[in-house]
Design a protein around this motif. Sequence first.
Motif, mmCIF file in Angstrom:
data_model
loop_
_atom_site.group_PDB
_atom_site.id
_atom_site.type_symbol
_atom_site.label_atom_id
_atom_site.label_comp_id
_atom_site.label_asym_id
_atom_site.label_seq_id
_atom_site.Cartn_x
_atom_site.Cartn_y
_atom_site.Cartn_z
ATOM 1 N N ASP A 170 7.241 16.218 -13.734
ATOM 2 C CA ASP A 170 6.691 16.967 -14.861
ATOM 3 C C ASP A 170 6.940 16.291 -16.203
ATOM 4 N N ASP A 171 7.789 15.277 -16.236
ATOM 5 C CA ASP A 171 8.062 14.560 -17.477
ATOM 6 C C ASP A 171 7.131 13.367 -17.677
ATOM 7 N N LEU A 172 6.189 13.181 -16.757
ATOM 8 C CA LEU A 172 5.201 12.119 -16.886
ATOM 9 C C LEU A 172 3.813 12.722 -17.065
ATOM 10 N N ASP A 173 3.087 12.247 -18.059
ATOM 11 C CA ASP A 173 1.759 12.781 -18.357
ATOM 12 C C ASP A 173 0.628 11.867 -17.911
ATOM 13 N N VAL A 174 0.831 10.554 -18.014
ATOM 14 C CA VAL A 174 -0.245 9.587 -17.807
ATOM 15 C C VAL A 174 0.276 8.396 -17.017
ATOM 16 N N ALA A 175 -0.580 7.843 -16.164
ATOM 17 C CA ALA A 175 -0.248 6.604 -15.454
ATOM 18 C C ALA A 175 -1.234 5.518 -15.854
ATOM 19 N N ILE A 176 -0.729 4.294 -15.976
ATOM 20 C CA ILE A 176 -1.558 3.103 -16.167
ATOM 21 C C ILE A 176 -1.414 2.250 -14.914
ATOM 22 N N LEU A 177 -2.527 1.862 -14.339
ATOM 23 C CA LEU A 177 -2.515 1.016 -13.145
ATOM 24 C C LEU A 177 -3.126 -0.334 -13.499
ATOM 25 N N PHE A 201 0.829 -1.198 0.000
ATOM 26 C CA PHE A 201 0.000 0.000 0.000
ATOM 27 C C PHE A 201 0.869 1.256 0.000
ATOM 28 N N HIS A 202 1.889 1.266 0.851
ATOM 29 C CA HIS A 202 2.775 2.431 0.908
ATOM 30 C C HIS A 202 3.596 2.568 -0.373
ATOM 31 N N GLN A 203 3.963 1.450 -0.984
ATOM 32 C CA GLN A 203 4.664 1.509 -2.261
ATOM 33 C C GLN A 203 3.763 2.103 -3.345
ATOM 34 N N LEU A 204 2.487 1.728 -3.318
ATOM 35 C CA LEU A 204 1.538 2.264 -4.293
ATOM 36 C C LEU A 204 1.387 3.765 -4.143
ATOM 37 N N MET A 205 1.227 4.215 -2.906
ATOM 38 C CA MET A 205 1.094 5.650 -2.673
ATOM 39 C C MET A 205 2.354 6.403 -3.087
ATOM 40 N N ALA A 206 3.523 5.814 -2.807
ATOM 41 C CA ALA A 206 4.784 6.452 -3.180
ATOM 42 C C ALA A 206 4.920 6.544 -4.695
ATOM 43 N N ALA A 207 4.505 5.492 -5.403
ATOM 44 C CA ALA A 207 4.587 5.495 -6.859
ATOM 45 C C ALA A 207 3.738 6.609 -7.453
ATOM 46 N N PHE A 208 2.542 6.819 -6.904
ATOM 47 C CA PHE A 208 1.671 7.855 -7.451
ATOM 48 C C PHE A 208 2.061 9.249 -6.964
ATOM 49 N N ASP A 209 2.666 9.345 -5.803
ATOM 50 C CA ASP A 209 3.229 10.636 -5.390
ATOM 51 C C ASP A 209 4.314 11.067 -6.366
ATOM 52 N N GLU A 210 5.164 10.119 -6.746
ATOM 53 C CA GLU A 210 6.230 10.416 -7.700
ATOM 54 C C GLU A 210 5.646 10.789 -9.060
ATOM 55 N N PHE A 211 4.635 10.064 -9.493
ATOM 56 C CA PHE A 211 3.966 10.381 -10.755
ATOM 57 C C PHE A 211 3.408 11.797 -10.737
ATOM 58 N N THR A 259 -6.550 6.365 2.166
ATOM 59 C CA THR A 259 -7.393 5.479 1.369
ATOM 60 C C THR A 259 -8.659 6.157 0.870
ATOM 61 N N LYS A 260 -9.221 7.045 1.650
ATOM 62 C CA LYS A 260 -10.483 7.645 1.220
ATOM 63 C C LYS A 260 -10.285 8.576 0.031
ATOM 64 N N ARG A 261 -9.045 8.941 -0.222
ATOM 65 C CA ARG A 261 -8.782 9.889 -1.299
ATOM 66 C C ARG A 261 -8.046 9.253 -2.468
ATOM 67 N N PHE A 262 -8.070 7.951 -2.617
ATOM 68 C CA PHE A 262 -7.292 7.316 -3.672
ATOM 69 C C PHE A 262 -7.196 8.207 -4.913
ATOM 70 N N PHE A 263 -6.073 8.887 -5.055
ATOM 71 C CA PHE A 263 -5.712 9.671 -6.237
ATOM 72 C C PHE A 263 -6.578 10.907 -6.461
ATOM 73 N N SER A 264 -7.400 11.303 -5.491
ATOM 74 C CA SER A 264 -8.300 12.432 -5.738
ATOM 75 C C SER A 264 -7.573 13.770 -5.741
ATOM 76 N N ASP A 265 -6.286 13.783 -5.358
ATOM 77 C CA ASP A 265 -5.515 15.030 -5.433
ATOM 78 C C ASP A 265 -4.473 14.966 -6.540
ATOM 79 N N ILE A 266 -4.622 14.010 -7.466
ATOM 80 C CA ILE A 266 -3.737 13.912 -8.632
ATOM 81 C C ILE A 266 -4.530 14.335 -9.855
ATOM 82 N N TYR A 267 -4.045 15.358 -10.549
ATOM 83 C CA TYR A 267 -4.810 15.916 -11.661
ATOM 84 C C TYR A 267 -4.263 15.518 -13.029
#
Length: 262
Positions: free
Chosen positions: A53-60, A39-49, A93-101
């Motif tokens: 600025d050189d990443l536009d899109v993530a596939i999960l 879980f913490h690895q997942l959150m860290a991966a999306f924090d980095e994403f 958990t309640k915010r899964f990616f809701s602050d990633i635009y």
Amino acid sequence: MKPDNANEDGQVTVERHGRVTVVTLDRPAKHNAYTPEMFHQLMAAFDEFARDDDLDVAILTGAGEKSFCTGADLGKTITKLTAGAPRHFADITKRFFSDIYKPIIGAVNGLCVAGGLEILQGTDLRIAVPHAKFGLGEVRWGITPGGGSHVRLPRQIPWAVAMEILLMGRPISAQRAYEVGLVNEIVEPDRLLDRAMEIATTLSSNAPLAVRAAKEIAVRGMQLEMPFELEYYISGAVLRTEDAKEGPRAFTEKRPPVYKGR
């Protein structure tokens, strides 16, 4: 895809393809149920994403051919939750990616239930294989989904279907998920990641600031913060009940639960 008997301890892997990052829940022997470490690895991966600025899109996606994700490993996580519903876990958990635009694509390679479906609700575009199933079975085990499903699901699909998933605890098929708009497309397994990459390439070819602004307006316009708080407090109260201890115990012991309503 990696063999289904690989990596029983689990990890989250990240692969970069130009301006697209592919994040994989890699614990196929356990249906990609995530441990606290994963879980913490997942959150860290999306924090980095979010920061890069050189990443536009993530596939999960998930490893193997059977499961996208079946949520948290109950044996490893539920005791921590029922001991007091820790606030720091709920905040994440309640915010899964809701602050990633930046746009996130969910590539569902199989069973997508419990926390797996909650994670998927934080994605923007979703494709699935024909044998995928989607569900939230928590009520069958004395607990409630705590990762935003009460807030997001009724906003993403019709009310009656959302209530069917939340209250009955039974999964729906990939075809049904497509019909109600939970997923955008159904593709054959050997096309899943290729199709996800095609969609990611299209997104990445659009003006990045405009794409991010469009998503931010859509997400922030729903004003989810107060509903998320409501879910946390009500779900937290359920997690402190005797039934919330009995349900996961029965699940791990492979027996019918005996609920007392307290």
